[in-house]
Scaffold this active site. Structure first.
Site, PDB file in Angstrom:
ATOM      1  N   LYS A  53      52.983 -28.041 -60.071  1.00 28.10           N
ATOM      2  CA  LYS A  53      54.392 -27.752 -60.300  1.00 28.10           C
ATOM      3  C   LYS A  53      54.959 -26.909 -59.160  1.00 28.10           C
ATOM      4  O   LYS A  53      56.080 -27.150 -58.697  1.00 28.10           O
ATOM      5  CB  LYS A  53      54.564 -27.010 -61.642  1.00 28.10           C
ATOM      6  N   GLN A  97      53.300 -21.848 -69.485  1.00 29.13           N
ATOM      7  CA  GLN A  97      52.280 -22.899 -69.510  1.00 29.13           C
ATOM      8  C   GLN A  97      51.490 -22.832 -70.816  1.00 29.13           C
ATOM      9  O   GLN A  97      51.046 -21.762 -71.238  1.00 29.13           O
ATOM     10  CB  GLN A  97      51.355 -22.734 -68.302  1.00 29.13           C
ATOM     11  N   ASP A 120      61.296 -26.640 -70.354  1.00 28.63           N
ATOM     12  CA  ASP A 120      60.389 -27.536 -71.079  1.00 28.63           C
ATOM     13  C   ASP A 120      61.094 -28.232 -72.245  1.00 28.63           C
ATOM     14  O   ASP A 120      60.574 -29.202 -72.798  1.00 28.63           O
ATOM     15  CB  ASP A 120      59.201 -26.746 -71.654  1.00 28.63           C
TER      16      ASP A 120
HETATM   17  N1  LIG Z   1      54.637 -25.462 -70.970  1.00 27.44           N
HETATM   18  C1  LIG Z   1      53.992 -26.550 -70.611  1.00 27.44           C
HETATM   19  N2  LIG Z   1      54.679 -27.574 -70.074  1.00 27.44           N
HETATM   20  C2  LIG Z   1      54.032 -28.722 -69.691  1.00 27.44           C
HETATM   21  O1  LIG Z   1      54.660 -29.684 -69.199  1.00 27.44           O
HETATM   22  C3  LIG Z   1      52.612 -28.807 -69.875  1.00 27.44           C
HETATM   23  C4  LIG Z   1      51.957 -27.692 -70.431  1.00 27.44           C
HETATM   24  N3  LIG Z   1      52.671 -26.597 -70.800  1.00 27.44           N
HETATM   25  N4  LIG Z   1      50.633 -27.731 -70.627  1.00 27.44           N
HETATM   26  C5  LIG Z   1      49.828 -28.882 -70.261  1.00 27.44           C
HETATM   27  C6  LIG Z   1      50.608 -30.175 -70.203  1.00 27.44           C
HETATM   28  C7  LIG Z   1      49.950 -31.229 -69.325  1.00 27.44           C
HETATM   29  N5  LIG Z   1      50.853 -31.408 -68.212  1.00 27.44           N
HETATM   30  C8  LIG Z   1      50.585 -32.150 -67.054  1.00 27.44           C
HETATM   31  C9  LIG Z   1      51.286 -31.971 -65.883  1.00 27.44           C
HETATM   32  C10 LIG Z   1      50.962 -32.647 -64.730  1.00 27.44           C
HETATM   33  C11 LIG Z   1      49.923 -33.550 -64.708  1.00 27.44           C
HETATM   34  C12 LIG Z   1      49.589 -34.278 -63.442  1.00 27.44           C
HETATM   35  O2  LIG Z   1      50.083 -33.941 -62.380  1.00 27.44           O
HETATM   36  N6  LIG Z   1      48.727 -35.287 -63.501  1.00 27.44           N
HETATM   37  C13 LIG Z   1      48.333 -36.034 -62.322  1.00 27.44           C
HETATM   38  C14 LIG Z   1      47.069 -35.483 -61.722  1.00 27.44           C
HETATM   39  C15 LIG Z   1      46.014 -35.235 -62.749  1.00 27.44           C
HETATM   40  C16 LIG Z   1      44.874 -34.348 -62.266  1.00 27.44           C
HETATM   41  O3  LIG Z   1      44.421 -34.506 -61.116  1.00 27.44           O
HETATM   42  O4  LIG Z   1      44.449 -33.490 -63.091  1.00 27.44           O
HETATM   43  C17 LIG Z   1      48.200 -37.489 -62.695  1.00 27.44           C
HETATM   44  O5  LIG Z   1      48.185 -37.805 -63.893  1.00 27.44           O
HETATM   45  O6  LIG Z   1      48.121 -38.311 -61.790  1.00 27.44           O
HETATM   46  C18 LIG Z   1      49.237 -33.762 -65.874  1.00 27.44           C
HETATM   47  C19 LIG Z   1      49.566 -33.079 -67.039  1.00 27.44           C
HETATM   48  C20 LIG Z   1      51.936 -30.615 -68.386  1.00 27.44           C
HETATM   49  N7  LIG Z   1      51.865 -29.915 -69.503  1.00 27.44           N
END
Ligand SMILES: Nc1nc(=O)c2c([nH]1)NC[C@@H]1CN(c3ccc(C(=O)N[C@@H](CCC(=O)O)C(=O)O)cc3)C=[N+]21
Ligand SMILES: NC(=O)C1=CN([C@@H]2O[C@H](COP(=O)(O)OP(=O)(O)OC[C@H]3O[C@@H](n4cnc5c(N)ncnc54)[C@H](OP(=O)(O)O)[C@@H]3O)[C@@H](O)[C@H]2O)C=CC1
Ligand SMILES: [Mg+2]
Length: 301
Positions: A53, A97, A120
Site C-alpha cells: 500500500k 490494518q 476502507d
Molecule cells: N484494514 C484493512 N484493509 C484491507 O484492505 C486489508 C486488511 N485490513 N487486512 C488484510 C486484507 C488483505 N488485503 C490484501 C491487500 C493486497 C494484496 C495483494 O497485493 N496481493 C497481491 C500479492 C500477494 C502477495 O504477494 O502476498 C496479489 O494478489 O497479487 C492482498 C491482500 C487487504 N486487506
C-alpha cells in the site's frame, strides 16, 4: 477461450487515473492527499500488504504516514492515536490494518474513525450509505471487483450471482454492490447446504472464504465469471497434492519453496470451465490496493 481477468493490468489503469487526479490537485495548488496507515503487531502478511500500500501511495503521489505499534498496545492507546488522526487536518485517510492482535477490539476502533477518513469503508455510516445505495467511501475489495467487471464489459444485470462468504469487509458489501448492479444475489457461508450445487447455478461466482482451493472445477457453471478474492498461503504438501492435482507447476513450486499462494478457487481446474476468471496472485489483491488509493483521493476531495 477463457478470459483471464488480469488484476495487475486493471490495477495499473486505476493507479494511473489516481495519479492523474493527484497531479491535477497539486497543479491547482493543493497539497497531496495523505493516507495514515496504522499497523499493530508483527503479523508478517499484514507487513507485506502495508508495504504494498505504501508503494502504491508513492506511485500515485499520495503521501503516506505509517504508525507502527507493538502487539501489546493497550486499546486506549490505539484509540487515542485514531482520535489524533481524526482531528489532524493533514490526514485525509486512515487505514487500520486488520486483523488486530488478540486483545484489541477492532469494531470499537473502526466505529471511532471519522467516516470521512474511513478509506476502507468499514465505518457503520459508510456501510449504511452503501446499503442505501448512496455515495460514500466503499470497501476497496468489492468495489475493485465491480470495477474489474465493468472494465471487461461484464454486466451483472439479470445474472445469478453467488457470493461465498459473509464477512463485513468482503462478502456482505460485495453482495450489496452486485445487487445494486441488478444481479440476483445469494450469499453463502459455512452453514449453507449443498454449496457445490448452489455454485453451479452462478453466472457470477465470488469466492471470499479463506479456504485454499475449496471451489473445485466441477462447482463452476460452464461460461461463468469467477472472482477469487481468497489469498491463502499453502505450506502443507498433502493439501497441495489435493488442490493442485490439475496444476503441476504450482505443486512443484510448493515443494521447492515450502509454500505457495492460492485462492479459494482451484484456478487450473476452474479456468477450464469458466468464461472468465481472476488469478491469485495477480488478481483482486492488487485491485484492492488500487481501490484504496482511489478512496484516499476521494476522501481528500
Ligand atoms: N484494514 C484493512 N484493509 C484491507 O484492505 C486489508 C486488511 N485490513 N487486512 C488484510 C486484507 C488483505 N488485503 C490484501 C491487500 C493486497 C494484496 C495483494 O497485493 N496481493 C497481491 C500479492 C500477494 C502477495 O504477494 O502476498 C496479489 O494478489 O497479487 C492482498 C491482500 C487487504 N486487506
Ligand atoms: N484480495 C484481497 O484484497 C483480500 C483478500 N481477502 C481474503 O479473502 C478471504 C476471505 O476474507 P474475509 O472475508 O476477511 O474472511 P472471514 O474469515 O472474515 O470470512 C470468511 C467467510 O467464509 C465463510 N466460510 C468459511 N468456511 C466456509 C466453508 N467451508 N464453506 C462456506 N463458507 C465458509 C464464513 O462463514 P461464517 O460466516 O458462517 O463463518 C465467512 O462468512 C481470505 O482468504 C482473505 O485473505 C480478504 C480481504 C481482501
Ligand atoms: Mg476477516
Amino acid at each position: 477461450m477463457t478470459l483471464i481477468l488480469d488484476g495487475k493490468a486493471h490495477a495499473e489503469r486505476m493507479l494511473a487515473e489516481v495519479a492523474a487526479g493527484v497531479a491535477d490537485r497539486i497543479a491547482r495548488g493543493h497539497r497531496p492527499p495523505c493516507l495514515a496507515v496504522v499497523l499493530v503487531g508483527e503479523d508478517p502478511a499484514s507487513h507485506v500488504y502495508v508495504r504494498g500500500k505504501v508503494a502504491d501511495c508513492a506511485r500515485t503521489g499520495i503521501r503516506s504516514v505509517e504508525h507502527r505499534l507493538p502487539a501489546e498496545t493497550p486499546q486506549a492507546d490505539l484509540e487515542a492515536l485514531v482520535r489524533t488522526l481524526n482531528t489532524d487536518p493533514a490526514v485525509d485517510g486512515i487505514l487500520v490494518q486488520l486483523p488486530l492482535p488478540a486483545g484489541l477490539d477492532a469494531k470499537r476502533v473502526l466505529h471511532l474513525l471519522d467516516p470521512a477518513k474511513d478509506v476502507d469503508g468499514f465505518h457503520p455510516v459508510n456501510q449504511g450509505l452503501l446499503l442505501e445505495g448512496l455515495p460514500g467511501l466503499r470497501p476497496c475489495t468489492p468495489s475493485a471487483c465491480m470495477s474489474l467487471l465493468k472494465a471487461h464489459g461484464i454486466d451483472p444485470k439479470g445474472t445469478r450471482a453467488v457470493v461465498l462468504g459473509r464477512s463485513e469487509i468482503v462478502g456482505k458489501p460485495m453482495a450489496l454492490m452486485l445487487l445494486e448492479a441488478h444481479a440476483t444475489v445469494t450469499i453463502a457461508h459455512s452453514r449453507t447446504r449443498d454449496l457445490p450445487g448452489l455454485c453451479r447455478e452462478a453466472d457470477i461466482l465470488v469466492a471470499a472464504v479463506g479456504r485454499p482451493g475449496m471451489v473445485e472445477g466441477s462447482w463452476v457453471k460452464p461460461g461463468a465469471v469467477v472472482i477469487d478474492v481468497g489469498i491463502n498461503r499453502v505450506e502443507d504438501v498433502a493439501l497441495g497434492e489435493r488442490i493442485f492435482a490439475a496444476d503441476p507447476a504450482r505443486l512443484a513450486t510448493l515443494k521447492a519453496k515450502g509454500g505457495v499462494l492460492c485462492g479459494d478457487v482451484r484456478y487450473a481446474e476452474a479456468a477450464l470451465v469458466a468464461g472468465a476468471i481472476t488469478p491469485v496472485p495477480g488478481g483482486v489483491g492488487l485491485l484492492t490496493r488500487a481501490g484504496l488509493m482511489a478512496n484516499t483521493l476521494q476522501a481528500c476531495r
